[in-house]
Structures are given as C-alpha cells and as structure tokens.
Design a protein around this motif. Sequence first.
Motif, PDB file in Angstrom:
ATOM      1  N   LEU A  49      19.611 -33.041 -19.446  1.00  0.00           N
ATOM      2  CA  LEU A  49      20.802 -32.809 -18.631  1.00  0.00           C
ATOM      3  C   LEU A  49      21.327 -31.385 -18.785  1.00  0.00           C
ATOM      4  O   LEU A  49      21.737 -30.757 -17.802  1.00  0.00           O
ATOM      5  CB  LEU A  49      21.884 -33.822 -19.006  1.00  0.00           C
ATOM      6  CG  LEU A  49      23.157 -33.826 -18.155  1.00  0.00           C
ATOM      7  CD1 LEU A  49      22.842 -33.910 -16.666  1.00  0.00           C
ATOM      8  CD2 LEU A  49      24.065 -34.970 -18.580  1.00  0.00           C
ATOM      9  N   VAL A  50      21.301 -30.839 -19.992  1.00  0.00           N
ATOM     10  CA  VAL A  50      21.722 -29.450 -20.201  1.00  0.00           C
ATOM     11  C   VAL A  50      20.795 -28.510 -19.428  1.00  0.00           C
ATOM     12  O   VAL A  50      21.248 -27.570 -18.764  1.00  0.00           O
ATOM     13  CB  VAL A  50      21.734 -29.096 -21.703  1.00  0.00           C
ATOM     14  CG1 VAL A  50      21.976 -27.600 -21.905  1.00  0.00           C
ATOM     15  CG2 VAL A  50      22.812 -29.902 -22.429  1.00  0.00           C
ATOM     16  N   ALA A  51      19.485 -28.770 -19.503  1.00  0.00           N
ATOM     17  CA  ALA A  51      18.532 -27.936 -18.762  1.00  0.00           C
ATOM     18  C   ALA A  51      18.751 -28.065 -17.252  1.00  0.00           C
ATOM     19  O   ALA A  51      18.669 -27.072 -16.518  1.00  0.00           O
ATOM     20  CB  ALA A  51      17.104 -28.330 -19.132  1.00  0.00           C
ATOM     21  N   PHE A  52      19.037 -29.273 -16.796  1.00  0.00           N
ATOM     22  CA  PHE A  52      19.308 -29.469 -15.366  1.00  0.00           C
ATOM     23  C   PHE A  52      20.535 -28.679 -14.923  1.00  0.00           C
ATOM     24  O   PHE A  52      20.516 -28.015 -13.882  1.00  0.00           O
ATOM     25  CB  PHE A  52      19.496 -30.953 -15.054  1.00  0.00           C
ATOM     26  CG  PHE A  52      19.883 -31.210 -13.624  1.00  0.00           C
ATOM     27  CD1 PHE A  52      18.920 -31.192 -12.626  1.00  0.00           C
ATOM     28  CD2 PHE A  52      21.205 -31.418 -13.265  1.00  0.00           C
ATOM     29  CE1 PHE A  52      19.269 -31.402 -11.291  1.00  0.00           C
ATOM     30  CE2 PHE A  52      21.566 -31.621 -11.948  1.00  0.00           C
ATOM     31  CZ  PHE A  52      20.588 -31.612 -10.960  1.00  0.00           C
ATOM     32  N   ASN A  53      21.608 -28.765 -15.698  1.00  0.00           N
ATOM     33  CA  ASN A  53      22.813 -28.011 -15.356  1.00  0.00           C
ATOM     34  C   ASN A  53      22.528 -26.515 -15.265  1.00  0.00           C
ATOM     35  O   ASN A  53      23.093 -25.809 -14.417  1.00  0.00           O
ATOM     36  CB  ASN A  53      23.914 -28.287 -16.383  1.00  0.00           C
ATOM     37  CG  ASN A  53      24.650 -29.582 -16.129  1.00  0.00           C
ATOM     38  OD1 ASN A  53      25.004 -29.879 -14.998  1.00  0.00           O
ATOM     39  ND2 ASN A  53      24.881 -30.361 -17.171  1.00  0.00           N
ATOM     40  N   TYR A  54      21.651 -26.033 -16.135  1.00  0.00           N
ATOM     41  CA  TYR A  54      21.277 -24.624 -16.094  1.00  0.00           C
ATOM     42  C   TYR A  54      20.494 -24.327 -14.812  1.00  0.00           C
ATOM     43  O   TYR A  54      20.750 -23.324 -14.138  1.00  0.00           O
ATOM     44  CB  TYR A  54      20.451 -24.267 -17.318  1.00  0.00           C
ATOM     45  CG  TYR A  54      20.194 -22.789 -17.484  1.00  0.00           C
ATOM     46  CD1 TYR A  54      21.239 -21.896 -17.699  1.00  0.00           C
ATOM     47  CD2 TYR A  54      18.896 -22.278 -17.445  1.00  0.00           C
ATOM     48  CE1 TYR A  54      21.005 -20.534 -17.856  1.00  0.00           C
ATOM     49  CE2 TYR A  54      18.659 -20.922 -17.602  1.00  0.00           C
ATOM     50  CZ  TYR A  54      19.712 -20.050 -17.808  1.00  0.00           C
ATOM     51  OH  TYR A  54      19.475 -18.708 -17.963  1.00  0.00           O
ATOM     52  N   LEU A  55      19.567 -25.210 -14.461  1.00  0.00           N
ATOM     53  CA  LEU A  55      18.752 -25.006 -13.260  1.00  0.00           C
ATOM     54  C   LEU A  55      19.617 -24.911 -12.007  1.00  0.00           C
ATOM     55  O   LEU A  55      19.403 -24.038 -11.160  1.00  0.00           O
ATOM     56  CB  LEU A  55      17.764 -26.169 -13.103  1.00  0.00           C
ATOM     57  CG  LEU A  55      16.908 -26.110 -11.837  1.00  0.00           C
ATOM     58  CD1 LEU A  55      15.763 -25.122 -11.994  1.00  0.00           C
ATOM     59  CD2 LEU A  55      16.378 -27.491 -11.468  1.00  0.00           C
ATOM     60  N   VAL A  56      20.606 -25.804 -11.884  1.00  0.00           N
ATOM     61  CA  VAL A  56      21.394 -25.861 -10.644  1.00  0.00           C
ATOM     62  C   VAL A  56      22.656 -25.006 -10.708  1.00  0.00           C
ATOM     63  O   VAL A  56      23.487 -25.047  -9.811  1.00  0.00           O
ATOM     64  CB  VAL A  56      21.769 -27.321 -10.284  1.00  0.00           C
ATOM     65  CG1 VAL A  56      20.514 -28.138 -10.028  1.00  0.00           C
ATOM     66  CG2 VAL A  56      22.649 -27.962 -11.348  1.00  0.00           C
ATOM     67  N   ASN A  98      20.664 -21.530   1.654  1.00  0.00           N
ATOM     68  CA  ASN A  98      19.923 -20.348   1.217  1.00  0.00           C
ATOM     69  C   ASN A  98      20.390 -19.861  -0.150  1.00  0.00           C
ATOM     70  O   ASN A  98      19.573 -19.472  -0.997  1.00  0.00           O
ATOM     71  CB  ASN A  98      20.053 -19.237   2.253  1.00  0.00           C
ATOM     72  CG  ASN A  98      19.330 -19.556   3.547  1.00  0.00           C
ATOM     73  OD1 ASN A  98      18.342 -20.295   3.541  1.00  0.00           O
ATOM     74  ND2 ASN A  98      19.802 -19.031   4.658  1.00  0.00           N
ATOM     75  N   LEU A  99      21.701 -19.888  -0.375  1.00  0.00           N
ATOM     76  CA  LEU A  99      22.228 -19.484  -1.681  1.00  0.00           C
ATOM     77  C   LEU A  99      21.774 -20.442  -2.778  1.00  0.00           C
ATOM     78  O   LEU A  99      21.382 -20.019  -3.878  1.00  0.00           O
ATOM     79  CB  LEU A  99      23.755 -19.419  -1.635  1.00  0.00           C
ATOM     80  CG  LEU A  99      24.375 -18.201  -0.968  1.00  0.00           C
ATOM     81  CD1 LEU A  99      25.881 -18.390  -0.819  1.00  0.00           C
ATOM     82  CD2 LEU A  99      24.084 -16.930  -1.778  1.00  0.00           C
ATOM     83  N   TYR A 100      21.852 -21.746  -2.504  1.00  0.00           N
ATOM     84  CA  TYR A 100      21.444 -22.744  -3.502  1.00  0.00           C
ATOM     85  C   TYR A 100      19.979 -22.516  -3.898  1.00  0.00           C
ATOM     86  O   TYR A 100      19.625 -22.526  -5.080  1.00  0.00           O
ATOM     87  CB  TYR A 100      21.636 -24.152  -2.926  1.00  0.00           C
ATOM     88  CG  TYR A 100      21.834 -25.249  -3.956  1.00  0.00           C
ATOM     89  CD1 TYR A 100      20.971 -25.402  -5.050  1.00  0.00           C
ATOM     90  CD2 TYR A 100      22.874 -26.168  -3.833  1.00  0.00           C
ATOM     91  CE1 TYR A 100      21.142 -26.415  -5.976  1.00  0.00           C
ATOM     92  CE2 TYR A 100      23.068 -27.175  -4.762  1.00  0.00           C
ATOM     93  CZ  TYR A 100      22.192 -27.299  -5.828  1.00  0.00           C
ATOM     94  OH  TYR A 100      22.365 -28.302  -6.753  1.00  0.00           O
ATOM     95  N   LYS A 101      19.125 -22.294  -2.903  1.00  0.00           N
ATOM     96  CA  LYS A 101      17.706 -22.047  -3.189  1.00  0.00           C
ATOM     97  C   LYS A 101      17.528 -20.790  -4.032  1.00  0.00           C
ATOM     98  O   LYS A 101      16.720 -20.777  -4.977  1.00  0.00           O
ATOM     99  CB  LYS A 101      16.930 -21.910  -1.881  1.00  0.00           C
ATOM    100  CG  LYS A 101      16.795 -23.192  -1.099  1.00  0.00           C
ATOM    101  CD  LYS A 101      16.065 -22.931   0.224  1.00  0.00           C
ATOM    102  CE  LYS A 101      15.990 -24.154   1.085  1.00  0.00           C
ATOM    103  NZ  LYS A 101      15.303 -23.888   2.373  1.00  0.00           N
ATOM    104  N   LYS A 102      18.259 -19.746  -3.692  1.00  0.00           N
ATOM    105  CA  LYS A 102      18.159 -18.508  -4.474  1.00  0.00           C
ATOM    106  C   LYS A 102      18.598 -18.739  -5.909  1.00  0.00           C
ATOM    107  O   LYS A 102      17.948 -18.263  -6.859  1.00  0.00           O
ATOM    108  CB  LYS A 102      18.999 -17.402  -3.840  1.00  0.00           C
ATOM    109  CG  LYS A 102      18.946 -16.085  -4.619  1.00  0.00           C
ATOM    110  CD  LYS A 102      19.855 -15.030  -4.028  1.00  0.00           C
ATOM    111  CE  LYS A 102      19.702 -13.707  -4.769  1.00  0.00           C
ATOM    112  NZ  LYS A 102      19.963 -13.833  -6.231  1.00  0.00           N
ATOM    113  N   HIS A 103      19.687 -19.452  -6.097  1.00  0.00           N
ATOM    114  CA  HIS A 103      20.183 -19.724  -7.453  1.00  0.00           C
ATOM    115  C   HIS A 103      19.153 -20.509  -8.265  1.00  0.00           C
ATOM    116  O   HIS A 103      18.922 -20.224  -9.449  1.00  0.00           O
ATOM    117  CB  HIS A 103      21.494 -20.509  -7.380  1.00  0.00           C
ATOM    118  CG  HIS A 103      22.603 -19.754  -6.721  1.00  0.00           C
ATOM    119  ND1 HIS A 103      23.747 -20.365  -6.247  1.00  0.00           N
ATOM    120  CD2 HIS A 103      22.755 -18.429  -6.435  1.00  0.00           C
ATOM    121  CE1 HIS A 103      24.547 -19.467  -5.721  1.00  0.00           C
ATOM    122  NE2 HIS A 103      23.966 -18.283  -5.816  1.00  0.00           N
ATOM    123  N   VAL A 104      18.541 -21.518  -7.642  1.00  0.00           N
ATOM    124  CA  VAL A 104      17.518 -22.300  -8.336  1.00  0.00           C
ATOM    125  C   VAL A 104      16.307 -21.423  -8.659  1.00  0.00           C
ATOM    126  O   VAL A 104      15.741 -21.493  -9.751  1.00  0.00           O
ATOM    127  CB  VAL A 104      17.105 -23.524  -7.496  1.00  0.00           C
ATOM    128  CG1 VAL A 104      15.849 -24.189  -8.063  1.00  0.00           C
ATOM    129  CG2 VAL A 104      18.251 -24.536  -7.440  1.00  0.00           C
TER     130      VAL A 104
END
Length: 332
Positions: free
Chosen positions: A193-200, A310-316
């Motif tokens: 979950l910590v890694a997921f929060n970092y990813l998103v 587009n922003l969400y994809k860039k952040h990921v």
Amino acid sequence: MTRCPGCFKPEQATYCGACRKRLFGVKKVPFILPFSRPAYDQVKLGVTTDRMSISGIQTKISLALNAGRLEMVMSGGQYILKPRPHGTFKRLDMVPINEHLTMQIARQVFKIEVAENALVAFEDGELAYLVRRFDVQPDGQRSLQEDFAQIAARTEEAHGMNYKYDSSYEEIGQLIRRHVAASPVDLERFFTLVAFNYLVNNGDAHLKNFSLIKNEQADEYNLTPAYDLLNTRLHLPDETQTALELFKDGFETESYKANAYYAYDDFVEFAQRLGLVERRYKRILEMFISKQEAVFSLIECSMLSEECKNLYKKHVNDRISAFSYSLAGLRI
C-alpha cells in the motif's frame, strides 16, 4: 452513462450486477441520489464541521440504505458520501472521480483490498464519491477500528497541527508488528500500500489513513482495507512526494542522498526494515514497474478530463521511472 460507475465495465446504464451486490447487497439502487447538492450542503451545515482528505477541504456525510434509496442520516449510516470540495486548489471538480479511479486501480490492477466504492450523482447531475463502511457489521454494530494516530497516541492537542504527518512509515510498521498477531502478512500488505501510494502520487497517506480493525471472532487486529486513495498531485502540484518519510530518525539511503527522491533502493531498504522476504518484496516492486499499460487503461476508462488523464499518466510514469532506478544495482 456507458460504463458501470463502480468498476468501469462497458455497456452499462448503471451499476453492473457484481458492483450492486458488493455495494448494496440488493437488486437495484439508483445511480442518481434522491437529493441535490444544495440539499446536501444545507444538511451538512447542520451536522458537523469535520473535514477530511485533501488538506482538510473535502466534506463528508453518512448515508443509509432504506428501501433501495440512499438517504442522508445523522448517525448509523453504512455509507460515506464525499462530493466535490470547495476551495482554491486545482481541478476540484475532478476529486470524486480521482478518488474512485485510484481506488479501482488499487483493486483491479494491484489486487489491493479496498473499501467498496463507486460514483453516484446528485439530482442535479454533479458526481460524488460513495464508499461503503467496512466497520459496520450486517447487524448494524460497529467493529472496533483505530487509525495509527490513535494507536501511536498522537493528537493535535499534544503534538500540534501536523501530528498526523510527524511520523514515518517505518514507525507504522513497528506498530503493526506490535499489535497484529499475523504481522508478516499485514506488513506485506502495508508495504504494498505504501508503494502504491507512491506510484499514484498520493501525498495525503498520513497516520490517520491507515487503520487496524478488530476481528471479533478471532479476537485479534488486522490492517483494514485501503481507503482515501487518490492522486493528490492533480490538485496540489507542489505536494510532497509522500505524506510521511519512509524511515524514522531522518535516515536516508545513498540513493536518496544522491537524487532526493525515493527509488528502488529505498523501497528495498524499507522492505528489509519491515522484515519482508526478499523474493516477495522484489516481486511486489516489479509489479509496480510493469503495470503501466493496465493503469493507463483504467485511467482512460474514467470520467477524468483529458487534461487530468494526461497528467495522471505522466505522474505514474515519473514514479515508474523512480521505482526502476537503483543506484546500488540492486534490481537484478
């Protein structure tokens, strides 16, 4: 409406059968709420001034399911409704859609257990986020749940306004080890979950957004399903990369010292401090590196604006690059 507002299943006029069953346990509950946003605002003023989520600006209210209709209640609700917040941050009309999408990415792509959730609409068409309470039992009784601010005995009165941010994920891990009988299982869930929060790019994953819940039958505590997951960077572009530091006592890896962001080496160190098995934490990290296509597919299914997609994809993408980088050559 061409997709299920719960799981994004195509060619649906409302909730698909699986989502109806998970959310409501009955045959039909309308996607449209039986009240408007102004009616919600009026009731909200008389209920509470509590605020939650993005820097404390998102309001919520309890809903109960009565005769197939979701209705606002003062107490005893099985659901929480979170509409678009008011404030000066960016793209606030996208907040409910963002939270729903992020919870679905967690569930569908990364198999993270999350609170049951969906989108709903007010009578006037405005979308809101709906989440089913996992602490309410079928008989209406509430299970004992404590967040990690409570477990760590940290309060605003004793520790100041930033009390829920003045900690680390390593310290939460230590509390899980202390209070959870099956701690190896829940520590791995917590790491994921910590890694997921970092990813998103969820910069609001603080002490109060992780909790333990009591299993009355087994008389023991376990980590709750995940909740309050969203990409906060869509609304606060300068948000910190994580709500809490990974490590206690100001520890930094050589990779972090060199690059000033968390990368593969940091999560390996974090996993080792949690006591995870090497082959398992490496598999988890590779999962976050390899699932770009699946994440992007759900982003495209969502009702986010094109700008936000587009922003969400860039952040990921940025975070996948971070997960992929190892200064010490540990990713082999």
